[in-house]
Design an enzyme around this catalytic site. Structure first.
Site, PDB file in Angstrom:
ATOM      1  N   VAL A 114       1.303  -3.947   3.846  1.00 36.89           N
ATOM      2  CA  VAL A 114       1.142  -5.209   4.578  1.00 36.89           C
ATOM      3  C   VAL A 114       2.373  -6.107   4.551  1.00 36.89           C
ATOM      4  O   VAL A 114       2.419  -7.096   5.276  1.00 36.89           O
ATOM      5  CB  VAL A 114      -0.071  -6.051   4.110  1.00 36.89           C
ATOM      6  CG1 VAL A 114      -1.360  -5.504   4.653  1.00 36.89           C
ATOM      7  CG2 VAL A 114      -0.104  -6.210   2.619  1.00 36.89           C
ATOM      8  N   SER A 119       0.805  -1.240   0.000  1.00 34.74           N
ATOM      9  CA  SER A 119       0.000   0.000   0.000  1.00 34.74           C
ATOM     10  C   SER A 119       0.827   1.274   0.000  1.00 34.74           C
ATOM     11  O   SER A 119       0.276   2.364  -0.196  1.00 34.74           O
ATOM     12  CB  SER A 119      -0.921   0.023   1.217  1.00 34.74           C
ATOM     13  OG  SER A 119      -1.962  -0.885   1.042  1.00 34.74           O
ATOM     14  N   TYR A 130      -3.051  -3.112 -10.514  1.00 37.43           N
ATOM     15  CA  TYR A 130      -2.903  -2.612  -9.139  1.00 37.43           C
ATOM     16  C   TYR A 130      -2.081  -3.606  -8.308  1.00 37.43           C
ATOM     17  O   TYR A 130      -1.218  -3.203  -7.513  1.00 37.43           O
ATOM     18  CB  TYR A 130      -4.304  -2.390  -8.531  1.00 37.43           C
ATOM     19  CG  TYR A 130      -4.305  -2.321  -7.029  1.00 37.43           C
ATOM     20  CD1 TYR A 130      -3.900  -1.179  -6.354  1.00 37.43           C
ATOM     21  CD2 TYR A 130      -4.694  -3.433  -6.263  1.00 37.43           C
ATOM     22  CE1 TYR A 130      -3.876  -1.128  -4.963  1.00 37.43           C
ATOM     23  CE2 TYR A 130      -4.678  -3.395  -4.887  1.00 37.43           C
ATOM     24  CZ  TYR A 130      -4.268  -2.241  -4.235  1.00 37.43           C
ATOM     25  OH  TYR A 130      -4.231  -2.212  -2.861  1.00 37.43           O
ATOM     26  N   LYS A 149       0.440   3.457  -2.910  1.00 39.28           N
ATOM     27  CA  LYS A 149      -0.792   4.218  -3.195  1.00 39.28           C
ATOM     28  C   LYS A 149      -0.572   5.732  -3.352  1.00 39.28           C
ATOM     29  O   LYS A 149      -1.099   6.326  -4.300  1.00 39.28           O
ATOM     30  CB  LYS A 149      -1.845   3.917  -2.124  1.00 39.28           C
ATOM     31  CG  LYS A 149      -2.369   2.473  -2.197  1.00 39.28           C
ATOM     32  CD  LYS A 149      -3.208   2.130  -0.975  1.00 39.28           C
ATOM     33  CE  LYS A 149      -3.754   0.718  -1.031  1.00 39.28           C
ATOM     34  NZ  LYS A 149      -4.447   0.356   0.227  1.00 39.28           N
ATOM     35  N   TYR A 191      -5.145   4.635   7.607  1.00 40.98           N
ATOM     36  CA  TYR A 191      -6.471   4.004   7.659  1.00 40.98           C
ATOM     37  C   TYR A 191      -7.244   4.412   8.898  1.00 40.98           C
ATOM     38  O   TYR A 191      -7.270   5.581   9.257  1.00 40.98           O
ATOM     39  CB  TYR A 191      -6.343   2.471   7.583  1.00 40.98           C
ATOM     40  CG  TYR A 191      -5.472   2.022   6.437  1.00 40.98           C
ATOM     41  CD1 TYR A 191      -5.808   2.361   5.128  1.00 40.98           C
ATOM     42  CD2 TYR A 191      -4.314   1.290   6.658  1.00 40.98           C
ATOM     43  CE1 TYR A 191      -5.022   1.942   4.079  1.00 40.98           C
ATOM     44  CE2 TYR A 191      -3.524   0.868   5.613  1.00 40.98           C
ATOM     45  CZ  TYR A 191      -3.873   1.208   4.329  1.00 40.98           C
ATOM     46  OH  TYR A 191      -3.090   0.808   3.298  1.00 40.98           O
TER      47      TYR A 191
HETATM   48  O1  DON Z   1      -4.473  -4.706  -1.982  1.00 39.23           O
HETATM   49  C1  DON Z   1      -3.992  -5.214  -0.978  1.00 39.23           C
HETATM   50  O2  DON Z   1      -4.697  -5.726  -0.107  1.00 39.23           O
HETATM   51  C2  DON Z   1      -2.491  -5.214  -0.819  1.00 39.23           C
HETATM   52  N1  DON Z   1      -1.854  -5.347  -2.086  1.00 39.23           N
HETATM   53  C3  DON Z   1      -2.027  -3.950  -0.162  1.00 39.23           C
HETATM   54  C4  DON Z   1      -2.691  -3.693   1.160  1.00 39.23           C
HETATM   55  C5  DON Z   1      -1.823  -2.980   2.136  1.00 39.23           C
HETATM   56  O3  DON Z   1      -0.630  -2.927   2.025  1.00 39.23           O
HETATM   57  C6  DON Z   1      -2.507  -2.435   3.334  1.00 39.23           C
HETATM   58  N2  DON Z   1      -1.608  -1.694   4.194  1.00 39.23           N
HETATM   59  N3  DON Z   1      -1.185  -1.808   5.254  1.00 39.23           N
END
Ligand code: DON
Length: 428
Positions: A258, A64, A189, A67, A240
């Site tokens: 993550v 993320s 994405y 983003k 978040y």
């Molecule tokens: O789309 C997703 O769920 C993952 N590729 C990225 C989510 C993420 O990193 C949330 N952050 N902490």
């Protein structure tokens, strides 16, 4: 002398104590990560990178943390207005993968949760889905200062379990705000999230945001207005449903991923990155959070801890009986106002006045206008104003945006005499 910053970072890692939380497991490949890896990096705006930890060279997927960068590229490609029509900028108070669209507008609430990030990915220009991903990786690479690549194993792994993101994309499509094929968009994405980075890469990327969109090599990768938008959204939505608590207690606009990465930006100061894979309930690195809390505590790195600006100095001296105003550092409103005070103290008369900008790194638009107005008034007082501006500080900013006073009127179209250095300016 060994700089104490690197030692400080080592000590910081040693003092973190027990880890908590769990590594992300909804992406099968991430569940295999070594949970004990640890690293931290700090990058200054002029390109110094300090790094510490046994995982200093380890690569992990950006997830993320991609983003804000893709959001920036979407705005650069489409313009802010068009992007705002597709994605709102309100903190959602929801988890990152919540299936949430604003009930009134149908827009994802912000570009930091998955819904908004998927929509932002689709807004990046590209002839097809692959070209879009290529532009995104190119852009991240420019920010990192080295060629980045995609961790194909993590990408395949996440795509095999991307049902929730697929659901989000189809839902956005159903309300009419996704112009691309939903499955292609999620694939792209997911590739964007699988870009492989080190803490040094992330710190350097963060330092570009901290520098108003400019790399240490003076490559303006992002317009300052785009950069500002990205940082604003990161500050309010980046963490978040713990964004409010984070801003109050840590005070560094940040974005987590993550895989355990955490990137923070202190505008005008530094870019920071941490890596530790165990996550808290919000999906943010547990020890990463502690690292940021400690930095805030130890070094006063809090966005709202306003310090008096010490970025620039203005000094008056005389060379062969001629007044020389030497200005050093970055110029914004506050610094330019101080320069004006120095100009105002200059007695009226026909003596030459040299304004030496050789050591000004840059001046934003408002500072340039203030300076030009000050120069015009020195001239109205009778002075022969001579400028030393080898970097084109006065000539490079645009006119007509965010002005205190308007372009041509501000300095009456007057172009002061320009010299390559102080000695020739004094000679005249
Ligand atoms: O789309 C997703 O769920 C993952 N590729 C990225 C989510 C993420 O990193 C949330 N952050 N902490």
């Amino acid at each position: 002398m060994q700089t104490p910053i690197a030692d400080y970072l080592e000590l910081l890692l040693e003092s973190l104590g027990e880890d908590g939380g769990e590594v992300a497991s909804y992406i099968p490949e991430l569940a295999n990560a070594d949970p004990d890896r640890l690293a931290v990096a700090m990058a200054t705006l002029d390109g110094e990178v300090y790094v510490a930890g046994e995982a200093a060279d380890a690569e992990f997927t950006i997830q993320s943390i991609s983003k804000p960068f893709t959001y920036a590229l979407a705005i650069a490609d489409q313009g802010l207005g068009a992007v705002l029509e597709h994605i709102d900028v309100e903190p959602s108070g929801d988890a990152f993968n919540e299936i949430s669209l604003d009930p009134d507008t149908g827009r994802p609430r912000n570009p930091m949760i998955n819904a908004g990030a998927i929509a932002a990915h689709a807004l990046v220009h590209g002839d097809d889905a692959d070209a879009r991903v290529e532009r995104i990786v190119d852009f991240y690479s420019r920010l990192a200062g080295r060629r980045l690549s995609i961790a194909e194993d993590v990408f395949e792994s996440e795509l095999s379990a991307a049902d929730r993101n697929m659901a989000l994309a189809y839902m956005i499509r159903s309300v009419g705000t996704l112009d691309c094929d939903p499955a292609d968009t999620v694939r792209g994405y997911t590739r964007q999230c699988s870009v492989s980075v080190t803490v040094s890469d992330l710190a350097r990327m963060a330092s570009v945001l901290a520098a108003g969109g400019r790399t240490p090599d003076r490559d303006q990768v992002l317009e300052p207005a785009v950069n500002r938008q990205v940082l604003s959204v990161m500050a309010t939505c980046g963490m978040y449903n713990s964004a409010g608590d984070w801003l109050a207690s840590v005070g560094i606009p940040a974005k987590s991923g993550v895989a355990g990465g955490l990137m923070g930006v202190l505008p005008g100061q530094v870019g920071i990155a941490a890596f530790s894979p165990r996550l808290d309930a919000h999906g943010n690195s547990t020890r990463g959070r502690r690292i940021f809390e400690r930095m805030n505590h130890d070094m006063g790195l809090h966005l709202m801890a306003s310090t008096e600006s010490a970025h620039s100095v203005s000094r008056r001296r005389e060379v062969d009986g001629i007044a020389v105003h030497e200005i050093v550092g970055d110029l914004h409103f506050v610094e330019a106002e101080r320069v004006l005070r120095e100009f105002a103290a200059e007695p009226a008369g026909e003596t030459p006045v040299v304004v030496d900008l050789d050591r000004v790194h840059r001046a934003n638009d408002i500072a340039r206008r203030i300076l030009l107005e000050g120069i015009r008034r020195l001239r109205l007082d009778g002075h022969d104003v001579r400028i030393v501006d080898p970097w084109g500080v006065l000539g490079s900013a645009e006119t007509g945006t965010g002005e205190l006073v308007r372009g041509e009127q501000a300095h009456g179209g007057y172009v002061p005499a320009s010299f390559p250095d102080v000695a020739s300016a004094v000679r005249g």
